[in-house]
Design a protein around this motif. Structure first.
Motif, PDB file in Angstrom:
ATOM      1  N   HIS A 261      42.274  53.615  43.346  1.00 45.80           N
ATOM      2  CA  HIS A 261      41.387  52.455  43.324  1.00 45.80           C
ATOM      3  C   HIS A 261      40.452  52.531  42.120  1.00 45.80           C
ATOM      4  O   HIS A 261      40.273  51.540  41.396  1.00 45.80           O
ATOM      5  N   ASP A 262      39.866  53.684  41.891  1.00 40.35           N
ATOM      6  CA  ASP A 262      38.952  53.870  40.772  1.00 40.35           C
ATOM      7  C   ASP A 262      39.643  53.602  39.441  1.00 40.35           C
ATOM      8  O   ASP A 262      39.099  52.915  38.572  1.00 40.35           O
ATOM      9  N   GLN A 263      40.850  54.126  39.283  1.00 45.94           N
ATOM     10  CA  GLN A 263      41.578  53.937  38.030  1.00 45.94           C
ATOM     11  C   GLN A 263      41.953  52.472  37.810  1.00 45.94           C
ATOM     12  O   GLN A 263      41.833  51.948  36.711  1.00 45.94           O
ATOM     13  N   LEU A 264      42.396  51.784  38.857  1.00 45.49           N
ATOM     14  CA  LEU A 264      42.860  50.406  38.708  1.00 45.49           C
ATOM     15  C   LEU A 264      41.735  49.390  38.605  1.00 45.49           C
ATOM     16  O   LEU A 264      41.958  48.261  38.172  1.00 45.49           O
ATOM     17  N   THR A 265      40.525  49.763  38.975  1.00 49.71           N
ATOM     18  CA  THR A 265      39.402  48.827  38.876  1.00 49.71           C
ATOM     19  C   THR A 265      38.435  49.176  37.757  1.00 49.71           C
ATOM     20  O   THR A 265      37.429  48.496  37.582  1.00 49.71           O
ATOM     21  N   SER A 266      38.708  50.209  36.974  1.00 54.60           N
ATOM     22  CA  SER A 266      37.779  50.617  35.920  1.00 54.60           C
ATOM     23  C   SER A 266      38.002  49.890  34.591  1.00 54.60           C
ATOM     24  O   SER A 266      37.138  49.942  33.723  1.00 54.60           O
ATOM     25  N   ALA A 267      39.097  49.202  34.432  1.00 57.47           N
ATOM     26  CA  ALA A 267      39.371  48.489  33.182  1.00 57.47           C
ATOM     27  C   ALA A 267      38.467  47.256  33.072  1.00 57.47           C
ATOM     28  O   ALA A 267      38.042  46.693  34.085  1.00 57.47           O
TER      29      ALA A 267
ATOM     30  N   MET B  57      37.455  63.129  45.450  1.00 54.48           N
ATOM     31  CA  MET B  57      38.078  61.858  45.824  1.00 54.48           C
ATOM     32  C   MET B  57      39.467  62.069  46.408  1.00 54.48           C
ATOM     33  O   MET B  57      40.202  62.952  45.983  1.00 54.48           O
ATOM     34  N   THR B  58      39.827  61.199  47.352  1.00 54.87           N
ATOM     35  CA  THR B  58      41.182  61.213  47.905  1.00 54.87           C
ATOM     36  C   THR B  58      42.118  60.560  46.890  1.00 54.87           C
ATOM     37  O   THR B  58      41.655  59.842  45.987  1.00 54.87           O
ATOM     38  N   PRO B  59      43.428  60.748  47.027  1.00 58.10           N
ATOM     39  CA  PRO B  59      44.357  60.066  46.120  1.00 58.10           C
ATOM     40  C   PRO B  59      44.187  58.535  46.134  1.00 58.10           C
ATOM     41  O   PRO B  59      44.265  57.893  45.092  1.00 58.10           O
TER      42      PRO B  59
ATOM     43  N   ALA C  73      43.699  46.524  42.613  1.00 55.11           N
ATOM     44  CA  ALA C  73      43.905  47.771  43.349  1.00 55.11           C
ATOM     45  C   ALA C  73      44.613  47.547  44.687  1.00 55.11           C
ATOM     46  O   ALA C  73      44.795  48.488  45.451  1.00 55.11           O
ATOM     47  N   ALA C  74      45.034  46.329  44.947  1.00 55.72           N
ATOM     48  CA  ALA C  74      45.726  46.024  46.209  1.00 55.72           C
ATOM     49  C   ALA C  74      47.036  46.801  46.285  1.00 55.72           C
ATOM     50  O   ALA C  74      47.711  46.988  45.268  1.00 55.72           O
ATOM     51  N   PRO C  75      47.408  47.264  47.471  1.00 52.71           N
ATOM     52  CA  PRO C  75      48.676  47.988  47.616  1.00 52.71           C
ATOM     53  C   PRO C  75      49.864  47.116  47.209  1.00 52.71           C
ATOM     54  O   PRO C  75      49.875  45.915  47.463  1.00 52.71           O
ATOM     55  N   ARG C  76      50.844  47.727  46.561  1.00 52.32           N
ATOM     56  CA  ARG C  76      52.038  46.995  46.129  1.00 52.32           C
ATOM     57  C   ARG C  76      53.304  47.512  46.794  1.00 52.32           C
ATOM     58  O   ARG C  76      54.340  46.874  46.716  1.00 52.32           O
ATOM     59  N   ILE C  77      53.222  48.700  47.412  1.00 54.50           N
ATOM     60  CA  ILE C  77      54.393  49.279  48.070  1.00 54.50           C
ATOM     61  C   ILE C  77      54.010  49.808  49.447  1.00 54.50           C
ATOM     62  O   ILE C  77      52.847  50.061  49.734  1.00 54.50           O
ATOM     63  N   ASP C  78      55.004  49.953  50.301  1.00 51.10           N
ATOM     64  CA  ASP C  78      54.874  50.628  51.588  1.00 51.10           C
ATOM     65  C   ASP C  78      55.831  51.809  51.575  1.00 51.10           C
ATOM     66  O   ASP C  78      56.992  51.668  51.164  1.00 51.10           O
TER      67      ASP C  78
END
Length: 67
Positions: free
Chosen positions: A14-20, A7-9, A28-33
């Motif tokens: 995404h996997d970590q933030l949607t597994s709960a 898996m890419t970073p 999993a939406a981006p929060r920073i640029d």
């Protein structure tokens, strides 16, 4: 099933933030640029980020620290 090594970073994030339990795609939406200009890295909180650093608007720092 892909392993974490495949898996890419971004996919790992995404996997970590949607597994709960009860997690949604919005979690999993981006929060920073992140941008780099002339060798200087700049990290900005996105305007559309649901979660932002700091306290609620309108509360000054003295009031937050005195509680």
């Amino acid at each position: 099933m892909a392993t974490s090594d495949d898996m890419t970073p971004d996919e790992k994030r995404h996997d970590q933030l949607t597994s709960a339990p009860d997690a949604t795609e919005a979690d999993a939406a981006p929060r920073i640029d992140v941008s780099v200009h002339d060798g200087v890295k700049r990290i900005d909180v996105r305007d559309d980020a649901d979660v932002r650093p700091g306290g609620p608007e309108g509360v000054d720092s003295q009031e937050r620290t005195s509680k």
